[in-house]
Design an enzyme around this catalytic site. Structure first.
Site, PDB file in Angstrom:
ATOM      1  N   LYS A  22     -25.831 -55.853  -7.160  1.00  0.00           N
ATOM      2  CA  LYS A  22     -26.521 -55.153  -8.257  1.00  0.00           C
ATOM      3  C   LYS A  22     -26.409 -55.938  -9.560  1.00  0.00           C
ATOM      4  CE  LYS A  22     -24.264 -51.608 -10.398  1.00  0.00           C
ATOM      5  NZ  LYS A  22     -24.136 -51.725 -11.868  1.00  0.00           N
ATOM      6  N   ASN A  23     -25.187 -56.346  -9.907  1.00  0.00           N
ATOM      7  CA  ASN A  23     -24.974 -56.939 -11.229  1.00  0.00           C
ATOM      8  C   ASN A  23     -25.424 -58.393 -11.327  1.00  0.00           C
ATOM      9  OD1 ASN A  23     -24.094 -54.492 -12.074  1.00  0.00           O
ATOM     10  ND2 ASN A  23     -21.904 -54.997 -12.032  1.00  0.00           N
ATOM     11  N   ARG A  93     -27.277 -48.674 -18.727  1.00  0.00           N
ATOM     12  CA  ARG A  93     -26.881 -49.535 -19.848  1.00  0.00           C
ATOM     13  C   ARG A  93     -27.347 -50.968 -19.659  1.00  0.00           C
ATOM     14  NH1 ARG A  93     -23.099 -47.483 -23.011  1.00  0.00           N
ATOM     15  NH2 ARG A  93     -22.658 -49.584 -23.722  1.00  0.00           N
ATOM     16  N   CYS A 117     -20.432 -44.042 -22.766  1.00  0.00           N
ATOM     17  CA  CYS A 117     -20.701 -43.530 -21.425  1.00  0.00           C
ATOM     18  C   CYS A 117     -19.394 -43.067 -20.814  1.00  0.00           C
ATOM     19  CB  CYS A 117     -21.400 -44.567 -20.560  1.00  0.00           C
ATOM     20  SG  CYS A 117     -20.318 -45.797 -19.895  1.00  0.00           S
ATOM     21  N   ARG A 122     -18.236 -48.782 -25.156  1.00  0.00           N
ATOM     22  CA  ARG A 122     -19.133 -49.860 -24.762  1.00  0.00           C
ATOM     23  C   ARG A 122     -20.162 -50.261 -25.830  1.00  0.00           C
ATOM     24  NH1 ARG A 122     -20.847 -49.020 -18.597  1.00  0.00           N
ATOM     25  NH2 ARG A 122     -21.066 -51.273 -18.693  1.00  0.00           N
ATOM     26  N   ASP A 305     -14.149 -52.863 -11.807  1.00  0.00           N
ATOM     27  CA  ASP A 305     -15.065 -52.138 -10.916  1.00  0.00           C
ATOM     28  C   ASP A 305     -14.426 -51.803  -9.562  1.00  0.00           C
ATOM     29  OD1 ASP A 305     -16.991 -52.186 -12.851  1.00  0.00           O
ATOM     30  OD2 ASP A 305     -18.145 -53.831 -11.982  1.00  0.00           O
ATOM     31  N   VAL A 327      -9.822 -53.266 -19.303  1.00  0.00           N
ATOM     32  CA  VAL A 327     -11.184 -53.637 -19.709  1.00  0.00           C
ATOM     33  C   VAL A 327     -11.912 -52.481 -20.409  1.00  0.00           C
ATOM     34  CG1 VAL A 327     -13.417 -54.538 -18.919  1.00  0.00           C
ATOM     35  CG2 VAL A 327     -11.295 -55.339 -17.844  1.00  0.00           C
ATOM     36  N   ARG A 397     -26.802 -45.425  -7.621  1.00  0.00           N
ATOM     37  CA  ARG A 397     -27.088 -46.472  -8.614  1.00  0.00           C
ATOM     38  C   ARG A 397     -26.604 -47.823  -8.115  1.00  0.00           C
ATOM     39  NH1 ARG A 397     -25.088 -45.373 -14.439  1.00  0.00           N
ATOM     40  NH2 ARG A 397     -26.037 -47.424 -14.477  1.00  0.00           N
TER      41      ARG A 397
HETATM   42  N1  EPU Z   1     -17.434 -54.896 -25.456  1.00  0.00           N
HETATM   43  C1  EPU Z   1     -17.430 -54.829 -26.833  1.00  0.00           C
HETATM   44  N2  EPU Z   1     -18.521 -55.313 -27.512  1.00  0.00           N
HETATM   45  C2  EPU Z   1     -19.595 -55.848 -26.868  1.00  0.00           C
HETATM   46  C3  EPU Z   1     -19.581 -55.905 -25.460  1.00  0.00           C
HETATM   47  C4  EPU Z   1     -18.479 -55.422 -24.784  1.00  0.00           C
HETATM   48  O1  EPU Z   1     -16.478 -54.341 -27.443  1.00  0.00           O
HETATM   49  O2  EPU Z   1     -20.547 -56.264 -27.541  1.00  0.00           O
HETATM   50  C5  EPU Z   1     -16.272 -54.369 -24.705  1.00  0.00           C
HETATM   51  C6  EPU Z   1     -16.653 -53.145 -23.855  1.00  0.00           C
HETATM   52  O3  EPU Z   1     -16.637 -51.962 -24.612  1.00  0.00           O
HETATM   53  C7  EPU Z   1     -15.614 -53.161 -22.770  1.00  0.00           C
HETATM   54  C8  EPU Z   1     -15.369 -54.670 -22.565  1.00  0.00           C
HETATM   55  O4  EPU Z   1     -15.868 -55.311 -23.748  1.00  0.00           O
HETATM   56  O5  EPU Z   1     -14.439 -52.540 -23.185  1.00  0.00           O
HETATM   57  C9  EPU Z   1     -16.038 -55.273 -21.353  1.00  0.00           C
HETATM   58  O6  EPU Z   1     -17.404 -54.966 -21.340  1.00  0.00           O
HETATM   59  P1  EPU Z   1     -18.519 -55.947 -20.780  1.00  0.00           P
HETATM   60  O7  EPU Z   1     -19.514 -56.149 -21.872  1.00  0.00           O
HETATM   61  O8  EPU Z   1     -17.940 -57.134 -20.141  1.00  0.00           O
HETATM   62  O9  EPU Z   1     -19.189 -55.020 -19.676  1.00  0.00           O
HETATM   63  P2  EPU Z   1     -20.731 -54.932 -19.394  1.00  0.00           P
HETATM   64  O10 EPU Z   1     -21.318 -56.285 -19.507  1.00  0.00           O
HETATM   65  O11 EPU Z   1     -21.333 -53.820 -20.148  1.00  0.00           O
HETATM   66  C10 EPU Z   1     -20.558 -55.457 -16.842  1.00  0.00           C
HETATM   67  C11 EPU Z   1     -20.919 -54.758 -15.574  1.00  0.00           C
HETATM   68  C12 EPU Z   1     -19.987 -53.566 -15.368  1.00  0.00           C
HETATM   69  C13 EPU Z   1     -18.546 -54.087 -15.319  1.00  0.00           C
HETATM   70  C14 EPU Z   1     -18.227 -54.891 -16.584  1.00  0.00           C
HETATM   71  C15 EPU Z   1     -16.861 -55.531 -16.560  1.00  0.00           C
HETATM   72  C16 EPU Z   1     -23.279 -55.179 -15.357  1.00  0.00           C
HETATM   73  C17 EPU Z   1     -24.672 -54.658 -15.396  1.00  0.00           C
HETATM   74  N3  EPU Z   1     -22.298 -54.316 -15.646  1.00  0.00           N
HETATM   75  O12 EPU Z   1     -20.720 -54.500 -17.879  1.00  0.00           O
HETATM   76  O13 EPU Z   1     -20.327 -52.992 -14.132  1.00  0.00           O
HETATM   77  O14 EPU Z   1     -17.658 -53.012 -15.205  1.00  0.00           O
HETATM   78  O15 EPU Z   1     -19.217 -55.925 -16.764  1.00  0.00           O
HETATM   79  O16 EPU Z   1     -16.743 -56.382 -15.472  1.00  0.00           O
HETATM   80  O17 EPU Z   1     -23.067 -56.332 -15.059  1.00  0.00           O
HETATM   81  C18 EPU Z   1     -20.515 -51.265 -12.541  1.00  0.00           C
HETATM   82  O18 EPU Z   1     -21.193 -52.045 -11.836  1.00  0.00           O
HETATM   83  O19 EPU Z   1     -20.075 -50.161 -12.122  1.00  0.00           O
HETATM   84  C19 EPU Z   1     -20.215 -51.634 -13.921  1.00  0.00           C
HETATM   85  C20 EPU Z   1     -19.840 -50.744 -14.838  1.00  0.00           C
END
Ligand code: EPU
Length: 427
Positions: A22-23, A93, A117, A122, A305, A327, A397
């Site tokens: 998915k990701n 998201r 969320c 996030r 995850d 995280v 999802r």
């Molecule tokens: N964060 C910030 N500011 C930002 C971006 C992130 O403070 O601008 C913080 C977030 O709040 C969080 C941490 O950094 O505490 C990590 O967030 P990250 O941005 O890495 O997560 P993401 O990119 O939103 C992706 C995956 C998630 C997975 C995370 C961590 C996708 C579409 N989603 O999310 O997947 O948990 O990386 O590995 O790639 C899932 O598949 O169930 C899922 C939630």
């Protein structure tokens, strides 16, 4: 609404095949916005999030066809839109992944801020900082991040935290910027490397993706390509836990074992036997489970995850384990449901202390997010009696045909319509 019903206690046996990630699929679909020409993607999983991305991209003018299951053809040659609405972003998201491509291709993007969320606040401040460094002007208006740039210019960008989708957004935008960019403290998750490979096939010049320093040399334009989405490492890990938690013997086929080192090590420490051959992982558990401590972190550390699923496993392990989530700040929503099955878990801040119990007992449960739902299904597979998991749209999802795959391994699991609720009448 549908729910999943499980009769627990059957050790799983047999083989299943892992679906596309998915990701990895979602960012590569979003990247199609960057190019003129057709992107043909195979091994695309049939998931609700993939459908949501299709709806969003169509809304932006991308022509999308599905010639056969698992294959998507995306053509953004005539794409015009630049706005991702709140209605779509709040359901997924990952919609925020169109931000980088839109600003790079059209010089303009309006993307709803996702808001908090079930697993944390996030924010997307790091995405926005990166795009500003590339020359975009950003303002927040009526709940939307509005970005504008007449031209993007290469820059050195150091991330405060190695955000996965943030790294992807910046990398996509920098692909069409003038000059070279460097992202320092970049996310190292395999999905970032996968997106870079897909972009490079489109004609981008990206080096070092998969490490914490990514170099991007901007090019004038990108063109179509064909790409096969890699197998899903989190689905793989979830099925490995299913084998371990039921005391089964299963083989997970068509996966990438090298993406799961941390999970495999913890499963071995917990008492499972694991045999790896090329793209297959066999897991067998004959003896009892032992408690082990787990701390989530960015790749290659133990994936957040997989935290909820591993916690389900630890609920029936001998001894106490400490599970630390580093995280996301609020990713223990599954605990309250596991407690209803007789688990013994104490949460203090970002630590959960899990004291193993002899046996979980089946219960009616409510899914709160994608990975939490997976952990409840796993717990249900190991519990005595019947477990029902409601609100399973969360699981759809991110897991393709999960109940069918588990049935193929011998699990007594089915999906059914949620019965009508009794309404209490006041007199
Ligand atoms: N964060 C910030 N500011 C930002 C971006 C992130 O403070 O601008 C913080 C977030 O709040 C969080 C941490 O950094 O505490 C990590 O967030 P990250 O941005 O890495 O997560 P993401 O990119 O939103 C992706 C995956 C998630 C997975 C995370 C961590 C996708 C579409 N989603 O999310 O997947 O948990 O990386 O590995 O790639 C899932 O598949 O169930 C899922 C939630």
């Amino acid at each position: 609404m549908e729910r999943i019903v499980i009769q627990g206690g059957t050790p799983l046996q047999g083989k299943i095949r892992i679906s596309g990630a998915k990701n990895a699929a979602l960012p590569i679909m979003a990247a199609s916005l960057l190019c003129h020409g057709r992107c043909s993607l195979s091994n695309v999983p049939a998931l609700r999030d993939v459908n949501t991305m299709v709806v969003l991209l169509r809304d932006l003018g991308v022509v999308i066809g599905q010639p056969e299951p698992g294959r998507l053809e995306l053509d953004a040659s005539e794409a015009r839109g630049h706005r991702a609405s709140y209605d779509l972003v709040r359901t997924m998201r990952a919609s925020v992944l169109v931000l980088g491509p839109l600003i790079a291709r059209f010089g303009r993007a309006e993307v709803s801020l996702p808001g908090g969320c079930a697993i944390g606040a996030r924010p997307i401040n790091i995405h926005l900082m990166g795009l500003e460094k590339l020359g975009a002007t950003i303002s927040i208006e009526n709940g939307y991040a509005c970005a504008e740039a007449s031209v993007l210019k290469g820059a050195k960008i150091t991330l405060d935290f190695p955000t996965v989708t943030g790294t992807m957004n910046i990398m996509m935008a920098a692909s069409l910027a003038k000059g070279s960019s460097v992202i320092e403290n970049a996310a190292c998750e395999p999905e970032v490397g996968e997106l870079a490979s897909a972009l490079n096939l489109m004609g981008a010049r990206i080096y070092g993706a998969g490490s914490d320093r990514i170099e991007i040399h901007g090019v004038e334009s990108l063109s179509g390509m064909s790409y096969e989405i890699m197998p899903d490492r989190i689905e793989t890990g979830t099925f490995l836990v299913a084998g371990a938690i039921t005391g089964g013997d299963i083989t997970v086929q068509g996966c990438r074992p090298e993406h799961l080192d941390a999970v495999i090590n913890k499963l071995r420490e917990a008492g499972a036997e694991i045999f790896i051959r090329d793209h297959d992982i066999r897991i067998r558990r004959l003896g009892e489970l032992h408690a082990v401590d787990v701390k989530t972190g960015v790749y290659p550390a133990f994936a957040t995850d997989m935290q909820a699923q591993f916690m389900a496993l630890m609920t029936i392990a001998r001894g106490s384990s400490v599970i630390t989530e580093t995280v996301f700040e609020n990713r223990f929503m599954h605990v309250a449901e596991l407690l209803r099955m007789g688990a013994d878990i104490l949460v203090e801040g970002n630590n959960a202390v899990v004291r193993g119990v002899e046996q979980l007992s089946g219960a009616p449960l409510m899914a709160t997010d994608l990975r939490a739902s997976a952990s409840l299904i796993l717990a249900g597979l190991a519990a005595q009696g019947e477990t029902t998991v409601s609100r399973i749209y969360h699981i759809d999802r991110g897991y393709e045909k999960i109940e069918k795959k588990l049935q193929d391994l011998g699990a007594k699991i089915r999906r059914e319509k949620e019965p009508e609720k009794n309404t209490v009448q006041t007199v």
